[in-house]
Design an enzyme around this catalytic site. Structure first.
Site, mmCIF file in Angstrom:
data_model
loop_
_atom_site.group_PDB
_atom_site.id
_atom_site.type_symbol
_atom_site.label_atom_id
_atom_site.label_comp_id
_atom_site.label_asym_id
_atom_site.label_seq_id
_atom_site.Cartn_x
_atom_site.Cartn_y
_atom_site.Cartn_z
ATOM 1 N N ARG A 84 -27.895 29.147 -47.020
ATOM 2 C CA ARG A 84 -28.326 30.652 -47.271
ATOM 3 C C ARG A 84 -29.110 30.845 -48.369
ATOM 4 O O ARG A 84 -28.579 30.296 -49.805
ATOM 5 C CB ARG A 84 -27.036 31.398 -47.448
ATOM 6 C CG ARG A 84 -27.309 33.151 -47.539
ATOM 7 C CD ARG A 84 -26.768 33.938 -46.800
ATOM 8 N NE ARG A 84 -27.042 35.356 -47.238
ATOM 9 C CZ ARG A 84 -26.191 36.465 -47.045
ATOM 10 N NH1 ARG A 84 -24.946 35.956 -46.637
ATOM 11 N NH2 ARG A 84 -26.702 37.478 -47.162
ATOM 12 N N ARG A 95 -28.427 35.267 -41.002
ATOM 13 C CA ARG A 95 -28.007 34.311 -41.971
ATOM 14 C C ARG A 95 -27.028 33.206 -41.166
ATOM 15 O O ARG A 95 -26.637 33.333 -40.342
ATOM 16 C CB ARG A 95 -27.028 35.050 -43.053
ATOM 17 C CG ARG A 95 -26.051 35.829 -42.383
ATOM 18 C CD ARG A 95 -25.517 36.937 -43.148
ATOM 19 N NE ARG A 95 -26.499 38.005 -43.169
ATOM 20 C CZ ARG A 95 -26.244 39.162 -43.877
ATOM 21 N NH1 ARG A 95 -25.466 39.457 -44.322
ATOM 22 N NH2 ARG A 95 -27.458 39.762 -43.799
ATOM 23 N N ASP A 98 -22.252 34.038 -44.141
ATOM 24 C CA ASP A 98 -21.901 35.083 -45.138
ATOM 25 C C ASP A 98 -20.618 35.149 -45.514
ATOM 26 O O ASP A 98 -19.755 35.227 -44.583
ATOM 27 C CB ASP A 98 -22.514 36.304 -44.299
ATOM 28 C CG ASP A 98 -22.212 37.611 -45.168
ATOM 29 O OD1 ASP A 98 -22.517 37.547 -46.394
ATOM 30 O OD2 ASP A 98 -22.069 38.902 -44.682
ATOM 31 N N ASP A 100 -17.632 37.154 -47.907
ATOM 32 C CA ASP A 100 -17.415 38.521 -48.486
ATOM 33 C C ASP A 100 -16.033 38.505 -48.801
ATOM 34 O O ASP A 100 -15.055 38.359 -48.049
ATOM 35 C CB ASP A 100 -17.769 39.710 -47.745
ATOM 36 C CG ASP A 100 -19.360 39.862 -47.538
ATOM 37 O OD1 ASP A 100 -19.817 39.657 -48.480
ATOM 38 O OD2 ASP A 100 -19.717 40.113 -46.471
#
Length: 175
Positions: A84, A95, A98, A100
């Site tokens: 990424r 992507r 990811d 988070d």
């Protein structure tokens, strides 16, 4: 004392059903992080971006003595290992991985680089559904509502949108 942290995992490039569990295992090898449970995978249509590639999403529970910015640094390093490249225009692009931070314990924390709780977590079925598997009674530190209630509110407010978002629940291969 270790803090309970929930992170969102997602990918729409490559085989997310294979890469997300591998990424989860890699996160568990970061210094200062102990991985707990990983939710079931959820397949969804992209939200807020022009792409036809579906995402595989999951939520993971981890425990750490690290601060939120150190956890974020570790997650960003894992994303980079997966290929990424984050840039100013990368926010809503396809992507390979990811990651988070959704919740960092009960902390409410805001900097230019990081906001916890994640500011859009209550708007995202692909976060709420897997999070409800792991922690239905966890309370959002701002609203005080449980994850189960937030999911119910989302489904009630957005009746039928689970189908519109293409929410599917495949299985992890060999897990």
């Amino acid at each position: 004392m270790r803090t309970r942290v929930f992170i969102g995992l997602g990918a729409n490039l490559g085989n997310g059903l294979v890469s997300l569990p591998r990424a989860w295992d890699r996160i568990g090898r970061l210094d200062g992080i102990v991985c707990g449970r990983l939710s079931s995978p959820f397949r969804t249509m992209p939200k807020g971006m022009d792409s036809r590639r579906k995402f595989i999403n999951a939520v993971g529970e981890l425990f750490t003595d690290l601060g939120p910015e150190a956890v974020l640094a570790g997650l960003l390093a894992v994303e980079k290992e997966w290929g990424r490249v984050r840039g100013p225009s990368d926010r809503y692009q396809d992507r390979p991985l990811d990651l988070d931070i959704i919740f960092y314990g009960k902390l409410i924390f805001r900097t230019k680089a990081l906001s916890v709780p994640h500011p859009r977590c209550t708007e995202r079925l692909f976060v709420l559904a897997p999070l409800a598997e792991l922690a239905p009674d966890f309370r959002h530190p701002v609203s005080g509502y449980t994850v189960a209630r937030l999911l119910d509110q989302h489904l009630t407010t957005n009746a039928g949108r689970a189908e519109q978002q293409g929410l599917e629940k495949p299985a992890w291969p060999d897990r």
